[in-house]
Design an enzyme around this catalytic site. Structure first.
Site, PDB file in Angstrom:
ATOM      1  N   ARG A  86       0.846  -1.210   0.000  1.00  0.00           N
ATOM      2  CA  ARG A  86       0.000   0.000   0.000  1.00  0.00           C
ATOM      3  C   ARG A  86       0.875   1.251   0.000  1.00  0.00           C
ATOM      4  NH1 ARG A  86      -2.108  -3.914   3.379  1.00  0.00           N
ATOM      5  NH2 ARG A  86      -4.293  -4.450   3.087  1.00  0.00           N
ATOM      6  N   ASP A 146      -9.464  -4.946   8.923  1.00  0.00           N
ATOM      7  CA  ASP A 146      -8.514  -5.937   9.467  1.00  0.00           C
ATOM      8  C   ASP A 146      -9.084  -6.547  10.758  1.00  0.00           C
ATOM      9  OD1 ASP A 146      -5.785  -4.750   7.884  1.00  0.00           O
ATOM     10  OD2 ASP A 146      -7.374  -3.348   8.381  1.00  0.00           O
ATOM     11  N   ARG A 149     -11.543  -9.052   9.797  1.00  0.00           N
ATOM     12  CA  ARG A 149     -10.872 -10.287   9.346  1.00  0.00           C
ATOM     13  C   ARG A 149     -10.417 -11.102  10.555  1.00  0.00           C
ATOM     14  NH1 ARG A 149      -7.615  -7.047   4.614  1.00  0.00           N
ATOM     15  NH2 ARG A 149      -9.043  -7.528   2.919  1.00  0.00           N
ATOM     16  N   HIS A 173      -2.868   0.271   8.680  1.00  0.00           N
ATOM     17  CA  HIS A 173      -3.625  -0.640   7.822  1.00  0.00           C
ATOM     18  C   HIS A 173      -2.624  -1.083   6.755  1.00  0.00           C
ATOM     19  CE1 HIS A 173      -6.486  -2.420   5.114  1.00  0.00           C
ATOM     20  NE2 HIS A 173      -6.228  -1.519   4.175  1.00  0.00           N
TER      21      HIS A 173
HETATM   22  P1  NAD Z   1      -9.926   1.772  -9.041  1.00  0.00           P
HETATM   23  O1  NAD Z   1      -8.750   1.958  -9.899  1.00  0.00           O
HETATM   24  O2  NAD Z   1     -10.951   0.750  -9.400  1.00  0.00           O
HETATM   25  O3  NAD Z   1     -10.726   3.164  -8.886  1.00  0.00           O
HETATM   26  C1  NAD Z   1     -10.106   4.366  -8.610  1.00  0.00           C
HETATM   27  C2  NAD Z   1     -10.995   5.452  -9.190  1.00  0.00           C
HETATM   28  O4  NAD Z   1     -10.486   6.730  -8.791  1.00  0.00           O
HETATM   29  C3  NAD Z   1     -11.042   5.447 -10.729  1.00  0.00           C
HETATM   30  O5  NAD Z   1     -12.372   5.316 -11.181  1.00  0.00           O
HETATM   31  C4  NAD Z   1     -10.435   6.811 -11.116  1.00  0.00           C
HETATM   32  O6  NAD Z   1     -11.037   7.371 -12.282  1.00  0.00           O
HETATM   33  C5  NAD Z   1     -10.755   7.618  -9.864  1.00  0.00           C
HETATM   34  N1  NAD Z   1      -9.926   8.826  -9.709  1.00  0.00           N
HETATM   35  C6  NAD Z   1      -8.580   8.949  -9.850  1.00  0.00           C
HETATM   36  N2  NAD Z   1      -8.217  10.221  -9.608  1.00  0.00           N
HETATM   37  C7  NAD Z   1      -9.324  10.916  -9.308  1.00  0.00           C
HETATM   38  C8  NAD Z   1      -9.602  12.257  -8.930  1.00  0.00           C
HETATM   39  N3  NAD Z   1      -8.626  13.173  -8.862  1.00  0.00           N
HETATM   40  N4  NAD Z   1     -10.886  12.613  -8.693  1.00  0.00           N
HETATM   41  C9  NAD Z   1     -11.898  11.715  -8.782  1.00  0.00           C
HETATM   42  N5  NAD Z   1     -11.689  10.417  -9.109  1.00  0.00           N
HETATM   43  C10 NAD Z   1     -10.437  10.037  -9.383  1.00  0.00           C
HETATM   44  O7  NAD Z   1      -9.377   1.510  -7.571  1.00  0.00           O
HETATM   45  P2  NAD Z   1     -10.167   0.828  -6.356  1.00  0.00           P
HETATM   46  O8  NAD Z   1      -9.955  -0.629  -6.388  1.00  0.00           O
HETATM   47  O9  NAD Z   1     -11.542   1.388  -6.332  1.00  0.00           O
HETATM   48  O10 NAD Z   1      -9.304   1.398  -5.110  1.00  0.00           O
HETATM   49  C11 NAD Z   1      -9.387   2.756  -4.772  1.00  0.00           C
HETATM   50  C12 NAD Z   1      -8.461   3.059  -3.595  1.00  0.00           C
HETATM   51  O11 NAD Z   1      -8.964   2.396  -2.423  1.00  0.00           O
HETATM   52  C13 NAD Z   1      -7.008   2.564  -3.772  1.00  0.00           C
HETATM   53  O12 NAD Z   1      -6.110   3.501  -3.248  1.00  0.00           O
HETATM   54  C14 NAD Z   1      -6.998   1.279  -2.969  1.00  0.00           C
HETATM   55  O13 NAD Z   1      -5.698   0.919  -2.553  1.00  0.00           O
HETATM   56  C15 NAD Z   1      -7.881   1.691  -1.805  1.00  0.00           C
HETATM   57  N6  NAD Z   1      -8.394   0.609  -0.971  1.00  0.00           N
HETATM   58  C16 NAD Z   1      -8.427   0.839   0.358  1.00  0.00           C
HETATM   59  C17 NAD Z   1      -8.875  -0.150   1.220  1.00  0.00           C
HETATM   60  C18 NAD Z   1      -8.899   0.122   2.693  1.00  0.00           C
HETATM   61  O14 NAD Z   1      -9.206  -0.784   3.504  1.00  0.00           O
HETATM   62  N7  NAD Z   1      -8.607   1.327   3.123  1.00  0.00           N
HETATM   63  C19 NAD Z   1      -9.284  -1.389   0.704  1.00  0.00           C
HETATM   64  C20 NAD Z   1      -9.261  -1.571  -0.678  1.00  0.00           C
HETATM   65  C21 NAD Z   1      -8.795  -0.567  -1.521  1.00  0.00           C
END
Ligand code: NAD
Length: 311
Positions: A86, A146, A149, A173
């Site tokens: 991450r 987490d 999980r 995380h």
């Molecule tokens: P993804 O690639 O499917 O979606 C990301 C989206 O963000 C895309 O649709 C893109 O167009 C949009 N985007 C990018 N820049 C932007 C901006 N400036 N303004 C508006 N939209 C914008 O990714 P995902 O699988 O949906 O993951 C998104 C984030 O969530 C990642 O950073 C991922 O690591 C994180 N995540 C966090 C957790 C957690 O527990 N915190 C769990 C899973 C994923």
């Protein structure tokens, strides 16, 4: 009339929208993404199921639609590729999170900001510093997933409903997270006692393999299907529920610490009481020495990454 805005309509943002759509928690949900075609397609698809769920107005929008939102969820940004940590996302996502804060600023300064974009602890700190909002108004989804999980693995091993297991993961995380073994309780009973008393006498749990399974969960899921979306979305739904319903629920969200747990000016997860204001207070639970050391180490790792993008 709860209104939720979700920034980022990728796998995570859209699944959060869907879990909120079927939950009945919000009356308005707006999805915002730089990819207009994607967000419109996602919303059209979900709207065709409105007949089957509690009434909710679901729309694709722009930043002006953040006006009046109670909670704004930030999921936009790059996600991990197979084997990628991450923390590797930090530069790209710090830039995106800062630009999103600037876009929201003219329209809403009172909503609780709920950060999901990874690395979530660093992004929570970036948003707090860049927005200037009070630290209790900016919540990272942190280790809520987490901790779920952890409860799942214990419940499976002990054949007890996960809702009757109390167990927390604290710290980052991510790879340095701390599995808070000393506080695990089943119906108020410490694990060691539970294994002695249990009528169907399950074997003591293999702590090392459970610890590894929790820490490696995301890597396994990403390797298998490219992204994690369902578990995190249910965790976010739970945080939103605690906020919207003013529940005073204890959840391990990421919070900017200000001396609590002996740590200063760093975001990581510890048990917090969540209500309408975001974080009401931090619960300072007794840690064993090894857990305290591990939490400090986790804080150092987050700080080392935060420094790369701090302004
Ligand atoms: P993804 O690639 O499917 O979606 C990301 C989206 O963000 C895309 O649709 C893109 O167009 C949009 N985007 C990018 N820049 C932007 C901006 N400036 N303004 C508006 N939209 C914008 O990714 P995902 O699988 O949906 O993951 C998104 C984030 O969530 C990642 O950073 C991922 O690591 C994180 N995540 C966090 C957790 C957690 O527990 N915190 C769990 C899973 C994923």
């Amino acid at each position: 009339m709860p209104k939720i805005a979700i920034i980022g309509a990728g796998d995570v943002g859209t699944t959060i929208a869907y879990t909120l759509q079927i939950s009945g928690l919000a009356t308005k949900i707006v999805l915002i993404d730089i990819n207009q075609k994607l967000v419109q397609g996602q919303v059209m698809d979900m709207n065709h199921g409105l007949f089957f769920v509690p009434p909710v107005h679901l729309a694709a929008g722009d930043y002006s639609d953040c006006s009046g939102a109670d909670v704004i969820i930030i999921t936009a940004g790059a996600r991990q590729k197979t084997g990628e940590s991450r923390m590797a996302l930090v530069e790209r996502n710090a830039t995106i999170c800062r630009s999103i804060v600037d876009e929201i600023r003219p329209y809403n300064s009172v909503a609780v900001l709920l950060i999901v974009t990874n690395p979530v602890d660093v992004m929570t700190q970036v948003v707090i510093k860049h927005s200037g909002l009070p630290r209790f108004q900016v919540v990272g989804s942190g280790t809520v997933l987490d901790s779920a999980r952890f409860r799942y693995f214990i419940s499976q091993h002990c054949h007890v409903d996960a809702r009757n297991v109390h167990a927390y993961v604290i710290g980052e995380h991510g790879d340095s997270e701390v599995i808070f073994w000393s506080q695990v309780r089943i119906a108020g009973t410490p694990l060691k006692e539970f294994f002695k008393q249990s009528a169907y006498a399950c074997d003591p749990i293999d702590k090392e393999s459970v610890t590894e399974a929790i820490k490696d969960s995301a890597y396994h899921i990403i390797e298998a299907k490219g992204a994690t979306n369902y578990g995190v979305s249910l965790a976010v739904r739970r945080i939103v529920e605690a906020i919207i319903r003013d529940e005073n629920s204890v959840l391990t969200v990421s919070i900017l610490l200000n001396g609590e747990y002996g740590l200063d000016d760093i975001c990581l997860s510890v048990p917090c009481i969540i209500n309408r204001k975001g974080i009401k207070s931090i619960v300072e639970t007794a840690l064993e020495q090894s857990e305290e050391n591990a939490l400090k180490k986790s804080a150092e790792i987050i700080r080392d990454t935060y420094i790369k993008v701090a302004r």
